[in-house]
Design an enzyme around this catalytic site. Structure first.
Site, PDB file in Angstrom:
ATOM      1  N   ASP A 300       0.867  -1.176   0.000  1.00  0.00           N
ATOM      2  CA  ASP A 300       0.000   0.000   0.000  1.00  0.00           C
ATOM      3  C   ASP A 300       0.911   1.236   0.000  1.00  0.00           C
ATOM      4  O   ASP A 300       2.136   1.154   0.093  1.00  0.00           O
ATOM      5  CB  ASP A 300      -0.983  -0.027   1.179  1.00  0.00           C
ATOM      6  CG  ASP A 300      -2.208   0.846   0.891  1.00  0.00           C
ATOM      7  OD1 ASP A 300      -2.183   1.620  -0.082  1.00  0.00           O
ATOM      8  OD2 ASP A 300      -3.210   0.761   1.634  1.00  0.00           O
TER       9      ASP A 300
HETATM   10  C1  BGC Z   1      -5.127   3.129   0.204  1.00  0.00           C
HETATM   11  C2  BGC Z   1      -5.332   2.082  -0.862  1.00  0.00           C
HETATM   12  C3  BGC Z   1      -5.250   2.711  -2.230  1.00  0.00           C
HETATM   13  C4  BGC Z   1      -3.921   3.417  -2.379  1.00  0.00           C
HETATM   14  C5  BGC Z   1      -3.718   4.049  -3.733  1.00  0.00           C
HETATM   15  C6  BGC Z   1      -3.895   3.985  -0.056  1.00  0.00           C
HETATM   16  O1  BGC Z   1      -3.841   5.059   0.811  1.00  0.00           O
HETATM   17  O2  BGC Z   1      -5.026   2.490   1.453  1.00  0.00           O
HETATM   18  O3  BGC Z   1      -6.556   1.442  -0.666  1.00  0.00           O
HETATM   19  O4  BGC Z   1      -5.404   1.746  -3.216  1.00  0.00           O
HETATM   20  O5  BGC Z   1      -3.852   4.444  -1.391  1.00  0.00           O
HETATM   21  O6  BGC Z   1      -4.498   5.136  -3.938  1.00  0.00           O
END
Ligand code: BGC
Length: 753
Positions: A300
């Site tokens: 993530d």
């Molecule tokens: C979130 C994810 C997301 C990623 C990309 C993160 O902050 O937890 O769910 O896919 O950002 O935007």
């Protein structure tokens, strides 16, 4: 012309690769036997052919995912992403879409880098791309797997028409705590239903082949147990037994992997002391060894960097080493693989074979996505013009939104509205709040395009029938608008109050310690009720709310969630009775926040609730049962269940038990009912939940008609991790319950022998 050039350059790669492979196979695969070599022409052969041409820096580049500056879903830490692309230091880009824009970036990769390896373009296409469908938790309340597959397919079609290859979805985290804002992104609290939904969404996004230009690659997230963040505070600690992990939280991920999800995303949380991004047990042992997952794992957002704050890495070098060795293939936005992996490989701390394996996983997906054959496969300006906001997509969004709305209360048949006769006062802060209709994670959604309830009602009735006054804001303490709105209510036959949470109040980093209606909404509703008019409350929100104070002040309550682009039309369809509501809650609504976490499949304890015995498991100040249970939801029809009939009183491990139930529509309206089957294992080698969903069928039953529903149960449905952590069904007595919610009381018993 250009794609021909690419084709030639890739061809060159392959002809060179093929001849060198013939001379020096050991350098490519270090195989023990020739039979282990990938077959010529296979994807693995092509992957290895590319891999052997790459420098270490180019390999690490493939493991680097950077955000563009077109959109932001976190801190922008690497503004020089374009320079990085040109240097071959980027494998994939996210937060970039639109054919013209992504084409420019792709051209940089395939025209100006040494090896001309195409980029993958990813984005958070969570519940629709341009056409926004209901927020996933809302949509899950339809229990309609086909509808959910369809909305994911349409999202994929629109996203792929705008240059995207990859969605960071589905989010399959089981969530039992409504304080956690991210419950809106998932499918609720139940493992069985959540697993079926995970599969449907993966199929919807990916179709049957990744090379289909109208589909995108899925990413099951957030692996794992993110939904169990302590106290519902986002990013917080998770500490749970291996049994709960495997019985409750992992099955939807397994279902996503089995359905072919091409990628997984690690979660931000730690699990039992090891953050998911550095968790070898999760990635290497469970995902790859036990489940045989062949795709790649992306971290993530900046999760590698966050290992320092978790306190399991003294510096960025250690953070990178732990992440790559645990099995995180691609670094999202931390840029730390790019900075630290070269040194780690040179020092011998990370074997180059580990890098090679991660690169292989990424390249394999690039081949499967069709990007090597045509890097512009999803960048067709004509498709972009044609495929978004089509009337078919908008109609489907309207239908699915209406299917997702849960009727929580309907005293005196307040709904459906008697359209021609009634003068309606429409009040409340969400009656005309276009942007809020699509909730969080509707990244490419265009807020101003959403139909509000005001638009829907005015468009369906004569405008003179509807008087709109806001009354109050979503989240402040100003009462100045009350008087004017109350006057409109006093002049009406019926009041519709549109209330709830702003879109920003759920989703990521949106935990709430108080889950009542925010601001002065409760107070305003109480004032409306005093006028003595029938009151319909329409709720727009991302999570289960504490509606205890609200319940007496509304005659009817429709939980509309965040319905998306067609919100106002879909709510009007339900209010007017054009659509008979059929949705059922997939997450429990508590009586107050102190009951949380509360979910239907809890354990009994050694001192189960007894009203007359103080020393039983309960509170002094609130009942044990929730305000609205999992599986609950009303319809304009009414249904009567017979008791279940079992085909046998006792079955063997290999037998099938039929559970038959008759459901009668006792009303004058045709309606759909979600018939649910629950099972309780009465005594096991470890304690078992008091109820577990094991089947459901959504059936249309005409007025006065009786439908017979048959469920089939086998010992496979009764498995769990026993005392020795084996996944088995145990002999003994089981109670079967059937009904229209998890409160179902019609029951019978059988023995598994
Ligand atoms: C979130 C994810 C997301 C990623 C990309 C993160 O902050 O937890 O769910 O896919 O950002 O935007």
């Amino acid at each position: 012309m250009f794609s021909r050039l690419i084709f030639l350059s890739v061809l060159c790669l392959f002809s060179e690769a093929t001849s060198s492979l013939a001379q020096a196979p050991k350098k490519v695969m270090a195989p023990k036997s020739v039979s282990k070599l990938p077959a010529k022409g296979s994807v693995d052969f092509k992957v290895d052919s590319v891999l052997k041409l790459m420098t270490l820096e180019e390999k690490i580049g493939q493991l680097n995912l950077l955000t563009s500056d077109l959109d932001q879903t976190g801190a922008s830490m690497r503004p020089q992403y374009k320079e990085d692309i040109l240097k071959g230091k980027v494998g994939a880009i996210f937060n970039a879409y639109g054919v013209e824009y992504v084409r420019k970036l792709q051209k940089m990769a395939v025209e100006e880098t040494r090896l001309k390896i195409p980029l993958i373009f990813g984005y958070d296409v969570i519940h629709g791309h341009r056409t926004i469908f209901p927020s996933p938790l809302g949509e899950s309340c339809s229990w309609d797997l086909e509808a959910m597959e369809t909305s994911a397919r349409i999202a994929a079609l629109e996203a792929s028409s705008m240059g995207l290859d990859w969605t960071f979805a589905p989010m399959v985290d089981i969530a039992r705590d409504p304080r956690w804002g991210r419950v809106m992104e998932g499918a609720g609290e139940d493992t069985y239903l959540g697993s079926l939904i995970a599969k449907a969404r993966v199929k919807g996004f990916q179709g049957s082949s990744l090379s289909d230009p109208t589909r995108v690659m899925a990413c099951a997230k957030h692996y794992a147990a993110y939904g169990a963040a302590q106290a519902g505070r986002d990013y917080s600690t998770v500490d749970m037994s291996d049994r709960t992990l495997r019985d409750v939280y992992l099955p939807p991920f397994k279902a996503a992997a089995d359905a072919g999800s091409a990628t997984f995303m690690t979660s931000f949380n730690e699990l039992n002391g090891i953050p998911a991004t550095a968790n070898k047990y999760l990635m290497d042992q469970i995902l790859r060894k036990e489940w045989g997952f062949k795709g790649f794992v992306v971290t993530d957002y900046t999760a590698i960097w966050e290992l320092l704050f978790h306190g399991i890495a003294a510096d960025s070098v250690e953070a990178v080493k732990k992440s790559i060795l645990a099995g995180s293939d691609m670094d999202m936005q931390a840029s730390m693989y790019m900075q630290r992996l070269p040194g780690l490989v040179k020092s011998g701390a990370v074997p180059v074979s580990v890098i090679d394996e991660s690169v292989r996983r990424v390249l394999r997906k690039k081949f499967e996505l069709g990007l090597f054959a045509n890097p512009f496969i999803r960048m067709d300006a004509e498709r972009e013009k044609k495929n978004v906001y089509t009337s078919a997509h908008l109609n489907m969004a309207r239908q699915i939104a209406a299917k997702s709305m849960v009727l929580l209360k309907n005293d005196h048949n307040t709904l459906p509205l008697k359209l021609t006769a009634q003068k309606i006062a429409l009040v409340g802060p969400l009656a005309d709040a276009a942007r809020d209709m699509m909730g969080s994670w509707s990244a490419a959604g265009e807020g101003e395009k959403n139909a509000t309830l005001l638009t829907g009602l005015k468009g369906s009735l004569t405008s003179s029938q509807v008087e709109y006054k806001k009354g109050c804001e979503i989240n402040d303490t100003v009462r100045a608008g009350f008087a004017e709105a109350l006057k409109a209510c006093a002049n009406s036959d019926i009041v519709i109050c549109a209330m709830g949470e702003g879109a920003w109040q759920s989703g990521e980093a949106a935990s709430r310690s108080d889950i009542k209606l925010p601001g002065v909404q409760e107070e305003f509703l109480a004032e409306v009720k005093k006028l003595g008019k029938p009151v319909v409350l329409v709720l727009f929100n991302g999570r289960p709310l504490d509606l205890t104070n609200v319940l007496p002040n509304a005659d009817a309550i429709l939980e509309a969630w965040y319905p998306g682009t067609m919100a106002g039309w879909a709510v009007t369809d339900v209010l007017a009775g054009v659509v008979n509501p059929s949705a059922k809650l997939t997450m429990t609504f508590p009586r107050n926040v102190g009951q949380v976490p509360i979910y239907y499949n809890m354990k009994n304890t050694g001192r189960p609730y007894d009203a007359n015995n103080k020393y039983t498991s309960k509170y002094l100040d609130v009942r044990n049962d929730p305000l609205f249970a999992f599986g609950y939801g009303l319809s304009y029809s009414t249904f009567l269940y017979s008791s279940p009939k079992l085909s046998a009183k006792s079955i063997g491990m290999k037998d099938t038990l039929n559970v038959t139930v008759n459901v009668k529509n006792t009303s004058t309206r045709h309606g759909e009912e979600i018939v649910q089957l629950y099972v309780q294992d009465m005594a096991g080698s470890v304690t078992r939940p008091i109820n577990e969903l094991k089947g459901f069928q959504k059936v249309m039953i005409n007025s006065g008609e009786t439908k017979t529903v048959v469920f089939k149960l086998t010992s496979n449905d009764l498995r769990f991790h026993n005392q020795d952590m084996n996944f088995v069904a145990e002999k003994g007595l089981f109670t079967v319950r059937v009904g229209g919610s998890s409160d179902a009381t019609q029951s019978d018993e059988f023995e598994l022998r």
